[in-house]
Design a protein around this motif. Structure first.
Motif, PDB file in Angstrom:
ATOM      1  N   VAL A 361       0.898  -1.272   0.159  1.00 55.46           N
ATOM      2  CA  VAL A 361       0.217  -0.006  -0.043  1.00 55.46           C
ATOM      3  C   VAL A 361       0.979   1.143  -0.015  1.00 55.46           C
ATOM      4  O   VAL A 361       0.350   2.463  -0.380  1.00 55.46           O
ATOM      5  CB  VAL A 361      -0.969   0.058   1.205  1.00 55.46           C
ATOM      6  CG1 VAL A 361      -2.246  -0.931   1.053  1.00 55.46           C
ATOM      7  CG2 VAL A 361      -0.299  -0.092   2.611  1.00 55.46           C
ATOM      8  N   ASP A 415      -8.458  -6.191  -0.077  1.00 54.58           N
ATOM      9  CA  ASP A 415      -8.193  -7.499   0.724  1.00 54.58           C
ATOM     10  C   ASP A 415      -9.241  -8.443   0.192  1.00 54.58           C
ATOM     11  O   ASP A 415     -10.496  -8.366   0.406  1.00 54.58           O
ATOM     12  CB  ASP A 415      -8.536  -7.307   2.116  1.00 54.58           C
ATOM     13  CG  ASP A 415      -8.101  -8.507   3.145  1.00 54.58           C
ATOM     14  OD1 ASP A 415      -8.310  -9.651   2.419  1.00 54.58           O
ATOM     15  OD2 ASP A 415      -7.818  -8.300   4.209  1.00 54.58           O
ATOM     16  N   GLU A 420     -12.142  -5.632   2.055  1.00 54.55           N
ATOM     17  CA  GLU A 420     -11.977  -4.200   2.607  1.00 54.55           C
ATOM     18  C   GLU A 420     -10.880  -3.669   1.567  1.00 54.55           C
ATOM     19  O   GLU A 420     -10.070  -4.079   0.901  1.00 54.55           O
ATOM     20  CB  GLU A 420     -11.341  -4.294   3.897  1.00 54.55           C
ATOM     21  CG  GLU A 420     -11.114  -2.956   4.692  1.00 54.55           C
ATOM     22  CD  GLU A 420     -10.338  -3.044   5.890  1.00 54.55           C
ATOM     23  OE1 GLU A 420     -10.015  -1.846   6.315  1.00 54.55           O
ATOM     24  OE2 GLU A 420     -10.300  -4.030   6.493  1.00 54.55           O
ATOM     25  N   ARG A 421     -11.695  -2.235   1.419  1.00 50.79           N
ATOM     26  CA  ARG A 421     -10.711  -1.451   0.375  1.00 50.79           C
ATOM     27  C   ARG A 421      -9.623  -0.402   1.257  1.00 50.79           C
ATOM     28  O   ARG A 421     -10.386   0.203   2.239  1.00 50.79           O
ATOM     29  CB  ARG A 421     -11.726  -0.693  -0.266  1.00 50.79           C
ATOM     30  CG  ARG A 421     -12.163  -1.358  -1.542  1.00 50.79           C
ATOM     31  CD  ARG A 421     -13.573  -1.669  -1.313  1.00 50.79           C
ATOM     32  NE  ARG A 421     -14.410  -1.784  -2.640  1.00 50.79           N
ATOM     33  CZ  ARG A 421     -15.010  -3.036  -2.856  1.00 50.79           C
ATOM     34  NH1 ARG A 421     -14.692  -4.249  -2.282  1.00 50.79           N
ATOM     35  NH2 ARG A 421     -15.440  -3.408  -4.287  1.00 50.79           N
ATOM     36  N   THR A 422      -8.731  -0.138   0.755  1.00 49.96           N
ATOM     37  CA  THR A 422      -7.914   0.483   1.827  1.00 49.96           C
ATOM     38  C   THR A 422      -6.997   1.444   0.702  1.00 49.96           C
ATOM     39  O   THR A 422      -5.941   0.999  -0.197  1.00 49.96           O
ATOM     40  CB  THR A 422      -6.611  -0.207   2.463  1.00 49.96           C
ATOM     41  OG1 THR A 422      -7.256  -1.173   3.277  1.00 49.96           O
ATOM     42  CG2 THR A 422      -5.737   0.743   3.189  1.00 49.96           C
ATOM     43  N   LYS A 424      -4.125   3.452  -1.187  1.00 57.05           N
ATOM     44  CA  LYS A 424      -2.812   3.350  -1.299  1.00 57.05           C
ATOM     45  C   LYS A 424      -2.291   4.752  -1.239  1.00 57.05           C
ATOM     46  O   LYS A 424      -2.910   5.678  -1.476  1.00 57.05           O
ATOM     47  CB  LYS A 424      -2.060   2.526  -2.538  1.00 57.05           C
ATOM     48  CG  LYS A 424      -2.836   1.129  -2.514  1.00 57.05           C
ATOM     49  CD  LYS A 424      -2.036   0.328  -3.822  1.00 57.05           C
ATOM     50  CE  LYS A 424      -2.741  -0.920  -3.919  1.00 57.05           C
ATOM     51  NZ  LYS A 424      -2.520  -1.821  -5.362  1.00 57.05           N
TER      52      LYS A 424
END
Ligand code: BGC
Length: 438
Positions: A361, A415, A420-422, A424
């Motif tokens: 990320v 993920d 789950e969206r994170t 970057k």
């Protein structure tokens, strides 16, 4: 990890330049049980076809999480979102309802919908070797335009017919997994015909602002030897000009028209139906040399010995984790070459995809890649190429075809266990860049 600080301010692009990100239905939607199957569902069910043995049955589950995706787009501050409609979903009862809601949500968030009508997920009952598939595609275009046309900003008929022909039908590493070699050429012709018929169908349905997303990259000969130059020229015809000449100048490169099925001259008139803009997906240039009679492994592909060329490494360049060389200036070269070859026949250009695969990320390499390519694009604009927009591939890490979930092209990390969206580091970087462009 090599960290490269990007410090010089990005030059300003012309007012009205369209900034966006791209995805495609099969790679993000999931919810495979709510639509008819596509050739990709059949292909991925066959053992050994996808590197990690995965399928796109769930993918990013965007079918159920499109509100999260729209919020990410709004937070990023893009002008436009390029997504594709899944033809099998459109053909399923109620399938268009999903896109109707998505388009409404995008408009409410101030993001302009750019719709691709075909991004490789062909309904299983259809086959690009059949001419009739082209007419069926025009019908599909019409159905989608009638439902969404009042809100869609731009239309893309096909995504990368070159890759779909080569990888899916000639080499068999993508769906539908055929290894026809040069007998796959009718697949190219029928897709191009489908494009032309769809342009007409869209206009008849009152839709405008139509283009295509074709993949292109400069081809560099491995040496000045006549053998290497000849091989590179052939590669360039097969992967680049076979798909741009018919659209932009209404003819096939020499020697190819004879290999195509049907009344080719009449079809070319349909294929060359004028478009409003020309979309280019750019990732990397290719170095090509004369064949040396042996199968080679390259960029995840196994290229058969009987091909009249080989692909060589581009040395002294960083590579992405897909092994693709990072050569930003080749984008300037590509665009200048298009301008030179097609002159006034070239409509305004949009970069409909550009991006790279890296893990993690804190993706400083992606920032460096995008920074270099956006600057290279600016140089092309300064040199007089009429480029009107740029779309990053991709919003999210997603199902990367035969590579499964092993390649990550997203500005946002997915993920694949929890979905789950994170965002970057590159997401924040692009958001700041876009703010500075306003
Ligand atoms: C395709 C995308 C793909 C990307 C990266 C393009 O060829 O349009 O679907 O994910 O490249 O490989």
């Amino acid at each position: 990890m090599i960290r490269r600080m990007v410090t010089n301010p990005m030059p300003q692009f012309p007012a009205g330049f369209l900034w966006g990100v791209s995805t495609s239905a099969h790679q993000i939607e999931g919810a495979a049980d709510t639509r008819e199957p596509s050739v990709w569902d059949v292909f991925t069910a066959e053992p050994g076809r996808v590197k990690d043995g995965s399928t796109a049955a769930v993918a990013c589950d965007s079918y159920h999480r499109s509100h999260e995706d729209v919020a990410l787009l709004a937070g990023l501050g893009v002008d436009a979102y390029r997504f594709s409609v899944s033809w099998p979903r459109v053909a399923s009862p109620g399938g268009l309802d999903f896109y109707d809601r998505l388009v409404d949500a995008l408009c409410a968030a101030g993001v302009r919908p750019v719709v691709t009508l075909f991004h490789w997920d062909l309904p299983v009952a259809l086959d690009w070797l059949e001419r009739d598939t082209a007419s069926r595609f025009a019908d599909h275009a019409c159905v989608v335009a009638e439902r969404l046309g009042d809100r869609v900003a731009k239309w893309i008929t096909l995504n990368e017919p070159a890759e779909h022909t080569l990888l899916g039908h000639a080499l068999g590493v993508h769906a539908p997994g055929r290894r026809l070699m040069f007998d796959a050429l009718p697949v190219a012709h029928h897709q191009l015909l489908a494009h032309g018929l769809a342009v007409r169908a869209l206009r008849a349905a009152g839709a405008g602002d139509i283009g295509i997303a074709n993949s292109h990259g400069p081809t560099w000969a491995a040496s000045e030897s006549p053998e290497d130059r000849e091989a590179a020229e052939f590669y360039d015809l097969l992967l680049n000009r076979l798909f741009s000449d018919p659209l932009l100048i209404g003819r096939y490169p020499e020697g190819f028209g004879e290999l195509m099925p049907g009344d080719v001259e009449a079809d070319l008139k349909v294929i060359a139906e004028p478009i409003d803009w020309y979309g280019i997906n750019y990732y990397a240039p290719t170095r090509v040399g004369a064949p040396h009679g042996a199968e080679i492994e390259f960029g995840g592909l196994s290229l058969p010995a009987e091909l009249p060329f080989t692909v060589r490494e581009i040395e002294d360049r960083p590579v992405t984790d897909f092994g693709w060389p990072v050569v930003p200036e080749a984008l300037t070269e590509l665009l200048a070459g298009f301008r030179e070859r097609y002159g006034d026949r070239l409509p305004p250009v949009l970069i409909t995809e550009n991006g790279c695969s890296y893990q993690g990320v804190d993706d400083q390499e992606r920032i460096a890649y995008l920074d270099g390519h956006i600057r290279a694009l600016h140089r092309a604009v300064e040199a007089g190429v009429d480029v009107r927009g740029y779309f990053v591939w991709s919003l999210l890490d997603n199902f990367e075809w035969a590579e499964g979930y092993t390649r990550r092209f997203g500005l946002v990390h997915t993920d694949f266990e929890t979905l789950e969206r994170t965002p970057k580091a590159s997401y924040a970087w692009l958001r700041d860049l876009l703010r500075a462009q306003r």
